[in-house]
Every structure is written in C-alpha cells, then in structure tokens.
Write an enzyme that holds these catalytic residues in place. Structure first.
Site, mmCIF file in Angstrom:
data_model
loop_
_atom_site.group_PDB
_atom_site.id
_atom_site.type_symbol
_atom_site.label_atom_id
_atom_site.label_comp_id
_atom_site.label_asym_id
_atom_site.label_seq_id
_atom_site.Cartn_x
_atom_site.Cartn_y
_atom_site.Cartn_z
ATOM 1 C CG ASP A 232 5.259 0.433 -7.659
ATOM 2 O OD1 ASP A 232 5.090 -0.410 -6.749
ATOM 3 O OD2 ASP A 232 4.515 0.526 -8.654
ATOM 4 C CG HIS A 233 7.108 0.162 -1.062
ATOM 5 N ND1 HIS A 233 6.848 1.510 -1.101
ATOM 6 C CD2 HIS A 233 7.972 -0.017 -0.035
ATOM 7 C CE1 HIS A 233 7.507 2.114 -0.131
ATOM 8 N NE2 HIS A 233 8.199 1.209 0.527
ATOM 9 N NE ARG A 234 2.890 -2.214 -7.889
ATOM 10 C CZ ARG A 234 2.217 -1.939 -8.996
ATOM 11 N NH1 ARG A 234 1.359 -2.826 -9.499
ATOM 12 N NH2 ARG A 234 2.387 -0.780 -9.606
ATOM 13 C CB THR B 245 12.996 -0.707 -5.308
ATOM 14 O OG1 THR B 245 14.208 -0.779 -4.542
ATOM 15 C CG2 THR B 245 12.419 0.682 -5.260
#
Length: 179
Positions: A155-157, A159
């Site tokens: 999840d780019h939120r 990392t």
C-alpha cells in the site's frame, strides 16, 4: 540439524523456509509489519505471518503467530498443524486472525508469477511462485540453481517502492543464505 528433523519425521519444505526468511526480513524492516486503519499506520509488535491455504470452499489464511521467535523446525511443525486443521475445517478463530503480513503461493498450481491482493488492514502481501531448477551463472560457473519469482504488493499510503524493495531484497538474501 538433520537428525532433529528426522526425529520429528519432517523434511523442510519451501514454504517453511520462505516463512522463516520473511519473518527475519520483517525484524529488520519493521515498517512492513504494519497495518493501516483509517489512514493511520500502526507498526505491529508481533510478527504474525498469514499463510494463504486452499480449501475445498476457497481460500483460508491461518496465522503463524510470532513467527520470528520460531526455529525452522517449529515453523515447519506449526505450518503442518495449521494445514491439517485447515484441510479438516478445524481452525479456531484465533488461528485465522491477527496477521500482520501475508504470504500466498501458487506454486502447487505450477504458476511462476502473479500479483497478489493485499488483505486490509495489512499493508503488504508476498506472492511466491513455484521453485524451478535452472541453469545460472554462479561464482563464475554455470550451475543448476533453485529459482523462483516473488511479487510484493504494498500500500503506497504506508510505504513506497524503495523501502519495499529493500524489504524484498532482505527476503531474497535470507533465502539465499538458508543452510
């Protein structure tokens, strides 16, 4: 080590080694052992690794609790126990909850690579393809090597690619350095 395994009538399997390698990598990269709830990232204290397993009714994800505190033999015993319970439909609620990271494998279906989907609130999942022996250059020589593809979905939120890549690199190194 061989005698200890023989005494327990177990042989290490690829998944045992992968779970151990991931647990060790999660110790070094604690930010991957996290959950994301309502946009708040929470680092998890315990390294509890979910391992996706097929059942007749579909997929179930039993959890290897505190995987980082286990020897490879303990990991193997735990995985066999969870797999037997999953097959018999006898997993308890506490054996399928609390994962801080998940591993899923399609190796039994002869799949080399795939893109797994994160199981919220976890922030990442590792997809593992089948292990194949291939010719590769090793120490300047052509040698037969065991190789596999791994896919990390994250999840780019929580990392981004560089820290996630460092985690995956640690998993790779841990696998390469297994006895």
């Amino acid at each position: 080590l061989v005698g200890e395994w023989r005494e327990h009538r177990l042989r290490p399997m690829d998944l045992d080694i992968i779970v151990a390698a991931v647990a060790k990598a999660l110790q070094a990269h604690r930010y991957m052992n996290a959950t994301l709830v309502e946009e708040e990232m929470k680092l998890q204290e315990d390294i509890n690794i979910g391992v996706a397993m097929a059942q007749n009714q579909g997929l179930i994800v039993p959890v290897v609790q505190k995987a980082d505190e286990m020897s490879l033999l303990e990991t193997a015993r735990t995985l066999r126990d969870l797999a037997n319970k999953a097959k018999d439909g006898k997993l308890l609620p506490n054996e399928v909850s609390g994962a801080s990271f998940t591993i899923t494998s399609l190796s039994s279906l002869d799949i080399d690579a795939f893109t797994p989907i994160i199981d919220p609130p976890q922030i990442a999942i590792l997809g593992v393809g089948r292990v194949l022996e291939k010719a590769a250059v090793y120490d300047g020589e052509i040698a037969k090597r065991s190789m596999m593809y791994m896919s990390l979905t994250f999840d780019h939120r929580a990392t981004d690619g560089v820290p996630a890549g460092r985690f995956l690199q640690s998993v790779k190194r841990n696998l390469e350095n297994q006895p």
